[in-house]
Motif scaffolding. Structure first.
Motif, PDB file in Angstrom:
ATOM      1  N   THR A  46       0.840  -1.210   0.000  1.00 49.46           N
ATOM      2  CA  THR A  46       0.000   0.000   0.000  1.00 49.46           C
ATOM      3  C   THR A  46       0.867   1.249   0.000  1.00 49.46           C
ATOM      4  OG1 THR A  46      -1.757  -1.150   1.199  1.00 49.46           O
ATOM      5  CG2 THR A  46      -1.801   1.255   1.253  1.00 49.46           C
ATOM      6  N   SER A  47       1.920   1.260   0.814  1.00 45.85           N
ATOM      7  CA  SER A  47       2.826   2.405   0.869  1.00 45.85           C
ATOM      8  C   SER A  47       3.468   2.671  -0.484  1.00 45.85           C
ATOM      9  CB  SER A  47       3.913   2.153   1.919  1.00 45.85           C
ATOM     10  OG  SER A  47       4.862   3.181   1.910  1.00 45.85           O
ATOM     11  N   ALA A  48       3.973   1.610  -1.125  1.00 47.02           N
ATOM     12  CA  ALA A  48       4.620   1.764  -2.436  1.00 47.02           C
ATOM     13  C   ALA A  48       3.638   2.276  -3.479  1.00 47.02           C
ATOM     14  CB  ALA A  48       5.220   0.430  -2.872  1.00 47.02           C
ATOM     15  N   ASN A  49       2.408   1.777  -3.451  1.00 46.51           N
ATOM     16  CA  ASN A  49       1.386   2.224  -4.412  1.00 46.51           C
ATOM     17  C   ASN A  49       1.010   3.680  -4.193  1.00 46.51           C
ATOM     18  OD1 ASN A  49       1.318  -0.284  -5.634  1.00 46.51           O
ATOM     19  ND2 ASN A  49      -0.452  -1.011  -4.460  1.00 46.51           N
ATOM     20  N   LEU A  50       0.883   4.082  -2.919  1.00 48.46           N
ATOM     21  CA  LEU A  50       0.541   5.469  -2.621  1.00 48.46           C
ATOM     22  C   LEU A  50       1.661   6.419  -3.047  1.00 48.46           C
ATOM     23  CD1 LEU A  50      -1.096   5.071   0.918  1.00 48.46           C
ATOM     24  CD2 LEU A  50      -2.251   5.778  -1.184  1.00 48.46           C
ATOM     25  N   MET A  51       2.908   5.999  -2.840  1.00 48.47           N
ATOM     26  CA  MET A  51       4.028   6.839  -3.274  1.00 48.47           C
ATOM     27  C   MET A  51       4.064   6.944  -4.792  1.00 48.47           C
ATOM     28  SD  MET A  51       8.088   6.641  -2.403  1.00 48.47           S
ATOM     29  CE  MET A  51       7.961   7.551  -0.858  1.00 48.47           C
ATOM     30  N   GLU A  52       3.802   5.826  -5.457  1.00 46.11           N
ATOM     31  CA  GLU A  52       3.817   5.822  -6.924  1.00 46.11           C
ATOM     32  C   GLU A  52       2.747   6.742  -7.488  1.00 46.11           C
ATOM     33  OE1 GLU A  52       5.321   5.128 -10.518  1.00 46.11           O
ATOM     34  OE2 GLU A  52       6.173   4.420  -8.623  1.00 46.11           O
ATOM     35  N   ALA A  53       1.657   6.924  -6.752  1.00 42.36           N
ATOM     36  CA  ALA A  53       0.550   7.770  -7.219  1.00 42.36           C
ATOM     37  C   ALA A  53       0.832   9.258  -7.038  1.00 42.36           C
ATOM     38  CB  ALA A  53      -0.730   7.390  -6.478  1.00 42.36           C
ATOM     39  N   LEU A  54       1.895   9.612  -6.332  1.00 39.10           N
ATOM     40  CA  LEU A  54       2.255  11.014  -6.137  1.00 39.10           C
ATOM     41  C   LEU A  54       2.733  11.620  -7.459  1.00 39.10           C
ATOM     42  CD1 LEU A  54       4.286  10.739  -2.791  1.00 39.10           C
ATOM     43  CD2 LEU A  54       1.946  11.569  -3.055  1.00 39.10           C
ATOM     44  N   SER A  55       2.700  12.938  -7.535  1.00 37.75           N
ATOM     45  CA  SER A  55       3.183  13.612  -8.737  1.00 37.75           C
ATOM     46  C   SER A  55       4.694  13.410  -8.873  1.00 37.75           C
ATOM     47  CB  SER A  55       2.877  15.109  -8.657  1.00 37.75           C
ATOM     48  OG  SER A  55       3.635  15.707  -7.609  1.00 37.75           O
ATOM     49  N   ASP A  56       5.201  13.553 -10.098  1.00 42.63           N
ATOM     50  CA  ASP A  56       6.646  13.407 -10.329  1.00 42.63           C
ATOM     51  C   ASP A  56       7.435  14.406  -9.487  1.00 42.63           C
ATOM     52  OD1 ASP A  56       6.188  11.375 -12.101  1.00 42.63           O
ATOM     53  OD2 ASP A  56       6.280  12.652 -13.898  1.00 42.63           O
ATOM     54  N   GLU A  57       6.879  15.597  -9.335  1.00 36.20           N
ATOM     55  CA  GLU A  57       7.554  16.629  -8.545  1.00 36.20           C
ATOM     56  C   GLU A  57       7.647  16.211  -7.073  1.00 36.20           C
ATOM     57  OE1 GLU A  57       7.132  21.391  -7.441  1.00 36.20           O
ATOM     58  OE2 GLU A  57       5.590  20.412  -8.644  1.00 36.20           O
ATOM     59  N   ALA A  58       6.549  15.667  -6.550  1.00 34.99           N
ATOM     60  CA  ALA A  58       6.536  15.226  -5.155  1.00 34.99           C
ATOM     61  C   ALA A  58       7.492  14.059  -4.950  1.00 34.99           C
ATOM     62  CB  ALA A  58       5.117  14.833  -4.746  1.00 34.99           C
ATOM     63  N   LYS A  59       7.493  13.120  -5.896  1.00 35.30           N
ATOM     64  CA  LYS A  59       8.374  11.959  -5.780  1.00 35.30           C
ATOM     65  C   LYS A  59       9.842  12.359  -5.850  1.00 35.30           C
ATOM     66  CE  LYS A  59       6.060   9.455  -8.843  1.00 35.30           C
ATOM     67  NZ  LYS A  59       5.657   8.369  -9.752  1.00 35.30           N
ATOM     68  N   ALA A  60      10.133  13.363  -6.652  1.00 41.60           N
ATOM     69  CA  ALA A  60      11.523  13.814  -6.802  1.00 41.60           C
ATOM     70  C   ALA A  60      12.083  14.345  -5.484  1.00 41.60           C
ATOM     71  CB  ALA A  60      11.605  14.886  -7.881  1.00 41.60           C
ATOM     72  N   LYS A  61      11.209  14.883  -4.662  1.00 40.62           N
ATOM     73  CA  LYS A  61      11.640  15.429  -3.374  1.00 40.62           C
ATOM     74  C   LYS A  61      11.813  14.344  -2.307  1.00 40.62           C
ATOM     75  CE  LYS A  61       9.339  19.881  -4.125  1.00 40.62           C
ATOM     76  NZ  LYS A  61       8.249  20.782  -3.663  1.00 40.62           N
ATOM     77  N   LEU A  62      11.420  13.127  -2.644  1.00 37.02           N
ATOM     78  CA  LEU A  62      11.443  12.035  -1.668  1.00 37.02           C
ATOM     79  C   LEU A  62      12.502  10.998  -2.015  1.00 37.02           C
ATOM     80  CD1 LEU A  62       7.581  11.522  -1.275  1.00 37.02           C
ATOM     81  CD2 LEU A  62       9.118  12.675   0.329  1.00 37.02           C
TER      82      LEU A  62
END
Length: 299
Positions: free
Chosen positions: A225-241
């Motif tokens: 669930t955590s991996a799926n929720l992170m994958e659903a974030l915007s590219d910009e949000a993921k880049a910061k993580l």
């Protein structure tokens, strides 16, 4: 004339007391609070801290064989937001008055009582006790002038409440069951977590269960669930993580491995290793041997 004089004195007295300011007088028994994490919960002790001032404490100021409020003024209270244990006895979450009965020789008695809001021990009712246990009174080298109560969180859900005054110290060993705390708190924590942060809460929950070797199937569910929720974030949000991408993927790898799925565990580990730039999870030197070790386990 006499009436005017009395009225003037009342006005002067009222004015004087009205102008007294908090913080400009020394209290003989300061009110203190000791708070700490305790496993996944929180413990707080509230007490009045009297000073020794050259007096003989136990046997005189605090009589032997009688209930003592463990401080001054309002009864000392102990509050815990999850259940906890003293020995094998389980104490429900709540706020309790804390009392001691000192003895001239032998063990003292420590009591937790449901009436946490009483003044001193004047309203003490034995029928409201939830705990009566013996504790040892020990001597300390350095004299403590003002009553001091501390909580020390130890490892593996263990803790120690330490009460010291003068040259006498009493310890109460306590414990919590971490998995019991998790089960009690998980739903409330998830409900209180903003949607944008739920990926982190699920990853932390999965990591906790894996570390405790508890409910491993649920750990895998939360990690996915955590991996799926992170994958659903915007590219910009993921880049910061950057760092947390690897953390989530490695937690998922651990969860697959713990549930016997070596192939998927290997895929996730390789994904973590490939994401090895500066500021990433695998780029952090401390994590490299941990990730590499898990890969060896599942190969």
């Amino acid at each position: 004339m006499k009436k005017l004089l009395v009225l003037s004195m009342v006005l002067i007295s009222s004015l004087t007391f009205a102008q007294f300011q908090e913080g400009l007088s020394v209290k003989p028994s300061a009110r203190k609070t000791e708070s700490s994490t305790f496993g996944l919960g929180k413990i707080e002790v509230d007490y009045g801290s009297p000073k020794k001032k050259g007096r003989k404490l136990f046997g005189e100021l605090v009589p032997y064989g009688k209930i003592w409020r463990v401080g001054a003024n309002k009864a000392t209270s102990l509050e815990m937001n999850t259940s906890f244990y003293v020995g094998e006895q389980k104490i429900s979450a709540g706020k309790y008055a804390l009392f001691l009965i000192p003895e001239e020789s032998g063990d003292w008695k420590l009591i937790l009582n449901k009436n946490a809001e009483q003044w001193g021990a004047y309203g003490y009712d034995k029928e409201l006790n939830v705990l009566e246990t013996t504790v040892k009174a020990e001597s300390v080298k350095e004299e403590v002038e003002a009553l001091d109560i501390r909580f020390h969180e130890l490892v593996d859900g263990k803790g120690r409440l330490q009460i010291v005054w003068g040259k006498t110290q009493v310890n109460l060993d306590m414990s919590v069951k971490l998995t019991e705390q998790f089960d009690a708190k998980f739903a409330d924590i998830m409900n209180a977590t903003p949607e944008a942060d739920k990926w982190a809460a699920y990853a932390q929950s999965a990591e906790f269960l894996l570390n405790q070797e508890y409910k491993l199937a649920e750990a895998l569910e939360y990690a996915i669930t955590s991996a799926n929720l992170m994958e659903a974030l915007s590219d910009e949000a993921k880049a910061k993580l950057g760092y947390y991408r690897g953390y989530v993927n490695f937690t998922l790898a651990r969860a697959y491995a713990a549930n016997g799925d070596k192939e998927n565990a290997k895929k996730m580990i390789m994904k973590v290793q490939e994401d090895n730039g500066e500021g990433t999870y695998y780029g952090y030197e401390r994590n490299v041997p941990v990730v590499d070790a898990l890969l060896k386990e599942v190969e």
